[in-house]
Design a protein around this motif. Structure first.
Motif, PDB file in Angstrom:
ATOM      1  N   GLN A  98       3.606 -27.143  13.383  1.00  0.00           N
ATOM      2  CA  GLN A  98       4.139 -25.854  13.821  1.00  0.00           C
ATOM      3  C   GLN A  98       3.458 -25.389  15.103  1.00  0.00           C
ATOM      4  OE1 GLN A  98       3.596 -23.330  10.417  1.00  0.00           O
ATOM      5  NE2 GLN A  98       5.456 -24.069   9.381  1.00  0.00           N
ATOM      6  N   ARG A  99       2.152 -25.559  15.194  1.00  0.00           N
ATOM      7  CA  ARG A  99       1.431 -25.179  16.425  1.00  0.00           C
ATOM      8  C   ARG A  99       1.908 -26.001  17.614  1.00  0.00           C
ATOM      9  NH1 ARG A  99      -3.302 -24.804  13.040  1.00  0.00           N
ATOM     10  NH2 ARG A  99      -3.793 -26.942  13.592  1.00  0.00           N
ATOM     11  N   GLU A 126       5.005 -26.334  22.640  1.00  0.00           N
ATOM     12  CA  GLU A 126       6.082 -26.920  23.447  1.00  0.00           C
ATOM     13  C   GLU A 126       7.065 -25.839  23.897  1.00  0.00           C
ATOM     14  OE1 GLU A 126       6.577 -30.057  24.578  1.00  0.00           O
ATOM     15  OE2 GLU A 126       4.607 -30.556  23.760  1.00  0.00           O
ATOM     16  N   GLU A 127       7.397 -24.909  23.001  1.00  0.00           N
ATOM     17  CA  GLU A 127       8.305 -23.814  23.362  1.00  0.00           C
ATOM     18  C   GLU A 127       7.702 -22.958  24.475  1.00  0.00           C
ATOM     19  OE1 GLU A 127       9.206 -21.574  19.855  1.00  0.00           O
ATOM     20  OE2 GLU A 127      10.211 -23.269  18.879  1.00  0.00           O
ATOM     21  N   ARG A 128       6.421 -22.623  24.341  1.00  0.00           N
ATOM     22  CA  ARG A 128       5.766 -21.809  25.374  1.00  0.00           C
ATOM     23  C   ARG A 128       5.740 -22.537  26.717  1.00  0.00           C
ATOM     24  NH1 ARG A 128       2.040 -20.381  21.151  1.00  0.00           N
ATOM     25  NH2 ARG A 128       0.591 -21.937  21.927  1.00  0.00           N
ATOM     26  N   LYS A 129       5.489 -23.854  26.680  1.00  0.00           N
ATOM     27  CA  LYS A 129       5.479 -24.636  27.922  1.00  0.00           C
ATOM     28  C   LYS A 129       6.842 -24.599  28.598  1.00  0.00           C
ATOM     29  CE  LYS A 129       1.994 -28.222  27.424  1.00  0.00           C
ATOM     30  NZ  LYS A 129       1.795 -29.672  27.283  1.00  0.00           N
ATOM     31  N   SER A 130       7.907 -24.781  27.805  1.00  0.00           N
ATOM     32  CA  SER A 130       9.251 -24.773  28.403  1.00  0.00           C
ATOM     33  C   SER A 130       9.603 -23.388  28.938  1.00  0.00           C
ATOM     34  CB  SER A 130      10.291 -25.266  27.402  1.00  0.00           C
ATOM     35  OG  SER A 130      10.378 -24.383  26.315  1.00  0.00           O
ATOM     36  N   GLU A 131       9.213 -22.328  28.221  1.00  0.00           N
ATOM     37  CA  GLU A 131       9.468 -20.965  28.708  1.00  0.00           C
ATOM     38  C   GLU A 131       8.725 -20.706  30.014  1.00  0.00           C
ATOM     39  OE1 GLU A 131       8.366 -18.351  25.543  1.00  0.00           O
ATOM     40  OE2 GLU A 131      10.086 -18.917  24.293  1.00  0.00           O
TER      41      GLU A 131
END
Length: 173
Positions: free
Chosen positions: A135-136, A141-146
């Motif tokens: 989950q972390r 990965e989501e934060r990096k793409s954002e």
């Protein structure tokens, strides 16, 4: 006093002696062992408070205050209590071996149960940690793409956006 109550019952159960209600022997009320004039082992041992000594062929009162009868009263190899065919020495050894085996098997069972419970807890804990780790990683990965999308928008706004192929052929006109 407790030994006097429990020991005859335990011996009776082990060797199949007939005991009546409440663990009391099925014989007449208590009479002194030496007073009855018992001449053989079977008659003597009908009363659980009596001890037969094979060395001198006498029926004597079991010394309740002591767990083992003293050697001066009757040697252990010649003492009979509960049943005539087992001497007191063999009875003690047999009871010790059975007790030791029971205690050892109980300890082994407890160890195995605790070990299997501990391994199950570790498996559950490992699975939980693995899920949290995954989950972390997904959130990262989501934060990096954002962040990449936001940086690209800022670059477009100020004209700093790099084209996919920044190297192009110079044309001489």
């Amino acid at each position: 006093m407790a030994l006097r109550i429990w020991l005859p019952g335990i011996i009776g159960i082990l060797f199949g002696l007939s005991l009546g209600a409440w663990g009391q022997p099925t014989t007449s009320p208590r009479i002194g062992c030496t007073a009855t004039g018992n001449t053989n082992c079977e008659e003597c041992l009908r009363n659980v408070s009596c001890l037969w000594c094979n060395a001198n062929k006498r029926c004597i009162d079991y010394p309740v205050r002591k767990i083992l009868p003293p050697r001066s009263l009757c040697p252990l190899s010649d003492a009979r209590w509960g049943v005539c065919w087992v001497n007191f020495e063999a009875l003690i050894i047999a009871m010790s071996v059975v007790g030791g085996v029971l205690i050892l098997s109980l300890c082994i069972c407890c160890y195995c149960c605790c070990r299997s419970r501990k391994s199950k807890q570790h498996d559950v804990t490992d699975q939980k940690l693995e899920r949290e780790r995954e989950q972390r990683r997904m959130r990262q990965e989501e934060r990096k793409s954002e962040m990449k999308i936001r940086h690209d928008e800022i670059r477009k706004k100020y004209g700093l956006f790099k084209e996919p192929n920044s190297y192009s052929k110079f044309e001489n006109n």
